[in-house]
Design a protein around this motif. Structure first.
Motif, PDB file in Angstrom:
ATOM      1  N   GLY A  27       3.199   1.695   5.900  1.00 42.62           N
ATOM      2  CA  GLY A  27       2.202   2.397   5.101  1.00 42.62           C
ATOM      3  C   GLY A  27       2.812   3.460   4.214  1.00 42.62           C
ATOM      4  O   GLY A  27       2.370   3.673   3.083  1.00 42.62           O
ATOM      5  N   LYS A  28       3.850   4.110   4.694  1.00 44.51           N
ATOM      6  CA  LYS A  28       4.530   5.131   3.877  1.00 44.51           C
ATOM      7  C   LYS A  28       5.319   4.495   2.737  1.00 44.51           C
ATOM      8  O   LYS A  28       5.431   5.050   1.657  1.00 44.51           O
ATOM      9  CB  LYS A  28       5.452   5.976   4.756  1.00 44.51           C
ATOM     10  N   ARG A  29       5.867   3.303   2.992  1.00 48.07           N
ATOM     11  CA  ARG A  29       6.648   2.630   1.952  1.00 48.07           C
ATOM     12  C   ARG A  29       5.752   1.982   0.897  1.00 48.07           C
ATOM     13  O   ARG A  29       6.150   1.837  -0.254  1.00 48.07           O
ATOM     14  CB  ARG A  29       7.535   1.555   2.579  1.00 48.07           C
ATOM     15  N   HIS A  30       4.550   1.578   1.281  1.00 41.39           N
ATOM     16  CA  HIS A  30       3.637   0.881   0.365  1.00 41.39           C
ATOM     17  C   HIS A  30       2.248   1.522   0.423  1.00 41.39           C
ATOM     18  O   HIS A  30       1.292   0.919   0.913  1.00 41.39           O
ATOM     19  CB  HIS A  30       3.541  -0.600   0.749  1.00 41.39           C
ATOM     20  N   PRO A  31       2.113   2.738  -0.080  1.00 42.72           N
ATOM     21  CA  PRO A  31       0.830   3.449   0.063  1.00 42.72           C
ATOM     22  C   PRO A  31      -0.331   2.782  -0.667  1.00 42.72           C
ATOM     23  O   PRO A  31      -1.449   2.782  -0.166  1.00 42.72           O
ATOM     24  CB  PRO A  31       1.115   4.837  -0.498  1.00 42.72           C
ATOM     25  N   LYS A  32      -0.090   2.184  -1.836  1.00 42.46           N
ATOM     26  CA  LYS A  32      -1.187   1.537  -2.567  1.00 42.46           C
ATOM     27  C   LYS A  32      -1.695   0.307  -1.823  1.00 42.46           C
ATOM     28  O   LYS A  32      -2.901   0.077  -1.723  1.00 42.46           O
ATOM     29  CB  LYS A  32      -0.743   1.160  -3.981  1.00 42.46           C
ATOM     30  N   ALA A  33      -0.784  -0.475  -1.300  1.00 45.83           N
ATOM     31  CA  ALA A  33      -1.185  -1.666  -0.545  1.00 45.83           C
ATOM     32  C   ALA A  33      -1.926  -1.262   0.724  1.00 45.83           C
ATOM     33  O   ALA A  33      -2.929  -1.873   1.092  1.00 45.83           O
ATOM     34  CB  ALA A  33       0.032  -2.514  -0.201  1.00 45.83           C
ATOM     35  N   THR A  34      -1.442  -0.211   1.372  1.00 48.75           N
ATOM     36  CA  THR A  34      -2.095   0.273   2.580  1.00 48.75           C
ATOM     37  C   THR A  34      -3.505   0.751   2.267  1.00 48.75           C
ATOM     38  O   THR A  34      -4.454   0.460   3.007  1.00 48.75           O
ATOM     39  CB  THR A  34      -1.269   1.408   3.219  1.00 48.75           C
ATOM     40  N   ALA A  35      -3.658   1.479   1.158  1.00 49.71           N
ATOM     41  CA  ALA A  35      -4.979   1.960   0.766  1.00 49.71           C
ATOM     42  C   ALA A  35      -5.907   0.795   0.448  1.00 49.71           C
ATOM     43  O   ALA A  35      -7.096   0.813   0.804  1.00 49.71           O
ATOM     44  CB  ALA A  35      -4.859   2.893  -0.428  1.00 49.71           C
ATOM     45  N   ALA A  36      -5.413  -0.220  -0.210  1.00 57.84           N
ATOM     46  CA  ALA A  36      -6.225  -1.388  -0.549  1.00 57.84           C
ATOM     47  C   ALA A  36      -6.692  -2.116   0.716  1.00 57.84           C
ATOM     48  O   ALA A  36      -7.861  -2.486   0.843  1.00 57.84           O
ATOM     49  CB  ALA A  36      -5.448  -2.333  -1.448  1.00 57.84           C
ATOM     50  N   VAL A  37      -5.775  -2.307   1.649  1.00 62.83           N
ATOM     51  CA  VAL A  37      -6.141  -2.974   2.903  1.00 62.83           C
ATOM     52  C   VAL A  37      -7.139  -2.119   3.679  1.00 62.83           C
ATOM     53  O   VAL A  37      -8.138  -2.625   4.204  1.00 62.83           O
ATOM     54  CB  VAL A  37      -4.886  -3.287   3.752  1.00 62.83           C
ATOM     55  N   GLY A  38      -6.889  -0.814   3.732  1.00 67.51           N
ATOM     56  CA  GLY A  38      -7.815   0.084   4.426  1.00 67.51           C
ATOM     57  C   GLY A  38      -9.197   0.060   3.795  1.00 67.51           C
ATOM     58  O   GLY A  38     -10.219   0.035   4.495  1.00 67.51           O
ATOM     59  N   GLY A  39      -9.246   0.059   2.478  1.00 69.98           N
ATOM     60  CA  GLY A  39     -10.533  -0.011   1.786  1.00 69.98           C
ATOM     61  C   GLY A  39     -11.259  -1.307   2.068  1.00 69.98           C
ATOM     62  O   GLY A  39     -12.477  -1.326   2.270  1.00 69.98           O
ATOM     63  N   ALA A  40     -10.527  -2.413   2.084  1.00 74.12           N
ATOM     64  CA  ALA A  40     -11.138  -3.713   2.370  1.00 74.12           C
ATOM     65  C   ALA A  40     -11.685  -3.761   3.792  1.00 74.12           C
ATOM     66  O   ALA A  40     -12.782  -4.272   4.038  1.00 74.12           O
ATOM     67  CB  ALA A  40     -10.120  -4.828   2.154  1.00 74.12           C
ATOM     68  N   VAL A  41     -10.941  -3.197   4.733  1.00 75.76           N
ATOM     69  CA  VAL A  41     -11.403  -3.158   6.122  1.00 75.76           C
ATOM     70  C   VAL A  41     -12.656  -2.293   6.229  1.00 75.76           C
ATOM     71  O   VAL A  41     -13.641  -2.679   6.882  1.00 75.76           O
ATOM     72  CB  VAL A  41     -10.287  -2.645   7.059  1.00 75.76           C
ATOM     73  N   ALA A  42     -12.658  -1.138   5.591  1.00 78.00           N
ATOM     74  CA  ALA A  42     -13.821  -0.258   5.636  1.00 78.00           C
ATOM     75  C   ALA A  42     -15.025  -0.932   4.989  1.00 78.00           C
ATOM     76  O   ALA A  42     -16.154  -0.845   5.509  1.00 78.00           O
ATOM     77  CB  ALA A  42     -13.506   1.057   4.932  1.00 78.00           C
ATOM     78  N   LEU A  43     -14.827  -1.595   3.872  1.00 76.43           N
ATOM     79  CA  LEU A  43     -15.914  -2.301   3.204  1.00 76.43           C
ATOM     80  C   LEU A  43     -16.465  -3.409   4.093  1.00 76.43           C
ATOM     81  O   LEU A  43     -17.679  -3.565   4.226  1.00 76.43           O
ATOM     82  CB  LEU A  43     -15.421  -2.881   1.874  1.00 76.43           C
ATOM     83  N   GLY A  44     -15.581  -4.148   4.723  1.00 78.27           N
ATOM     84  CA  GLY A  44     -16.013  -5.213   5.634  1.00 78.27           C
ATOM     85  C   GLY A  44     -16.776  -4.679   6.822  1.00 78.27           C
ATOM     86  O   GLY A  44     -17.804  -5.230   7.230  1.00 78.27           O
ATOM     87  N   ALA A  45     -16.295  -3.577   7.398  1.00 79.69           N
ATOM     88  CA  ALA A  45     -16.990  -2.968   8.536  1.00 79.69           C
ATOM     89  C   ALA A  45     -18.360  -2.461   8.108  1.00 79.69           C
ATOM     90  O   ALA A  45     -19.356  -2.641   8.820  1.00 79.69           O
ATOM     91  CB  ALA A  45     -16.151  -1.832   9.120  1.00 79.69           C
TER      92      ALA A  45
END
Length: 101
Positions: A72-90
């Motif tokens: 997550g520290k190495r790829h913050p944008k990808a981590t944010a995108a995945v986190g957003g998708a998970v939150a949206l799905g939940a």
């Protein structure tokens, strides 16, 4: 009529004895039900149990999975995108569960 063991042989139970046995079984079942409901409603205790299970799961995780925070520290944008998708799905799952009852 029911029968019960009295010593080495069986004797028929009277109607009042049968009722007492049924009442005792009903009381026992009710006590177990109340105990289970109390356990389910004890949120602080359940949270501690869940945290304990999560801790055990993390301890049993392979080393590669424990390094996910570093990814997550190495790829913050990808981590944010995945986190957003998970939150949206939940959020969508919660919304659907509440509106489709």
């Amino acid at each position: 009529m029911s029968t019960t063991k009295n010593g080495a042989h069986r004797e028929p139970m009277s109607e009042s004895e049968t009722l007492r046995v049924d009442l005792e079984q009903t009381r026992q079942h009710l006590a177990e039900t109340v105990q289970e409901l109390s356990r389910r409603l004890d949120v602080p205790h359940r949270m501690k149990e869940t945290a304990g299970h999560a801790g055990q799961t993390i301890k049993q995780m392979p080393a590669a999975m424990k390094d996910l925070p570093a990814v997550g520290k190495r790829h913050p944008k990808a981590t944010a995108a995945v986190g957003g998708a998970v939150a949206l799905g939940a959020g969508a799952a919660v919304w659907m569960a509440r509106h489709h009852k």
